[in-house]
Design an enzyme around this catalytic site. Structure first.
Site, PDB file in Angstrom:
ATOM      1  N   GLY A   1      52.329   4.797 128.636  1.00 53.62           N
ATOM      2  CA  GLY A   1      53.774   4.784 128.833  1.00 53.62           C
ATOM      3  C   GLY A   1      54.417   3.417 128.920  1.00 53.62           C
TER       4      GLY A   1
ATOM      5  N   ASP B   1      57.037   7.442 140.036  1.00 50.00           N
ATOM      6  CA  ASP B   1      57.509   8.778 140.389  1.00 50.00           C
ATOM      7  C   ASP B   1      57.036   9.093 141.807  1.00 50.00           C
ATOM      8  OD1 ASP B   1      58.257  11.464 140.451  1.00 50.00           O
ATOM      9  OD2 ASP B   1      57.612  11.847 138.416  1.00 50.00           O
TER      10      ASP B   1
ATOM     11  N   LYS C   1      61.935   5.932 140.583  1.00 49.23           N
ATOM     12  CA  LYS C   1      62.546   7.119 141.197  1.00 49.23           C
ATOM     13  C   LYS C   1      62.451   6.921 142.710  1.00 49.23           C
ATOM     14  CE  LYS C   1      61.541  10.573 137.647  1.00 49.23           C
ATOM     15  NZ  LYS C   1      60.975  11.926 137.433  1.00 49.23           N
TER      16      LYS C   1
ATOM     17  N   ASP D   1      57.027   9.709 127.810  1.00 48.09           N
ATOM     18  CA  ASP D   1      56.801  10.860 126.952  1.00 48.09           C
ATOM     19  C   ASP D   1      56.827  12.181 127.701  1.00 48.09           C
ATOM     20  OD1 ASP D   1      53.514  11.962 126.982  1.00 48.09           O
ATOM     21  OD2 ASP D   1      54.185  10.359 128.293  1.00 48.09           O
TER      22      ASP D   1
END
Length: 183
Positions: free
Chosen positions: A48, A107, A135, A163
């Site tokens: 990523g 995350d 986040k 993705d």
């Protein structure tokens, strides 16, 4: 999984290619200033972060060693499994070195916490983390990055390396994926 047309699958564009590029340039300048007399190992968390990492390395104007590490906690799902698995380790010995971990998104913070603990056990001189997206409401504050590009809410985002089931990475912007595409 329902993928129609990549542009039709995006609920909203959060960060344009131009906005991402400007922020990456700022982060590169900050790293250049902080590491101008050093040669840090800049470690990309695959897959990523690869787009962010490549653009960031081009903006760092001091000597760097590029390296890659791969971990998995998602598979083809839209939520973390809660278990981090090391898939590919670094090639360089980091003992006594300055290390910059480059991540695409924080995350739950599980991956970053796992990697920092793993790499700290190898006795580097220093470790900092750089992430493109954070986040902030989804993880404990102590897991956050040292340098970050943008804060986002609890949205499922794709593009610029991010993705869903290995799709959408090649989008030049970051957008929120419509829920019907991953639910």
């Amino acid at each position: 999984m329902k993928i129609t047309n990549e542009k039709n699958d995006i609920k909203q564009v959060l960060f344009t290619e131009k906005k991402i590029s400007a922020r990456v340039e700022e982060i590169g300048a900050q790293i250049t200033e902080e590491y101008k007399d050093k040669a840090p190992i800049v470690a990309c968390i695959l897959k990523g972060a690869s787009f962010f990492y490549t653009d960031l390395c081009r903006q760092i104007k001091c000597p760097i060693h590029m390296d890659f590490i791969s971990v998995s906690s998602y598979g083809a799902d839209s939520q973390s499994s809660g278990v981090v698995k090391l898939v590919k380790d670094l090639d360089n010995n980091i003992t006594g070195r300055d290390v910059i971990i480059v991540e695409d998104i924080i995350d739950s913070g599980l991956t970053l916490k796992y990697l920092k603990e793993l790499l700290m056990s190898r006795k580097p001189r220093s470790i900092i983390t750089v992430c493109l997206l954070d986040k902030v409401d989804c993880h404990p504050a102590e897991i956050g990055a040292d340098i970050k590009g943008f804060d986002i809410g609890d949205q499922f985002v794709v593009g610029y390396g991010l993705d869903y089931a290995d799709y959408y990475r090649n989008l030049p912007y970051i957008g929120e994926l419509k829920p019907e595409c991953y639910q």
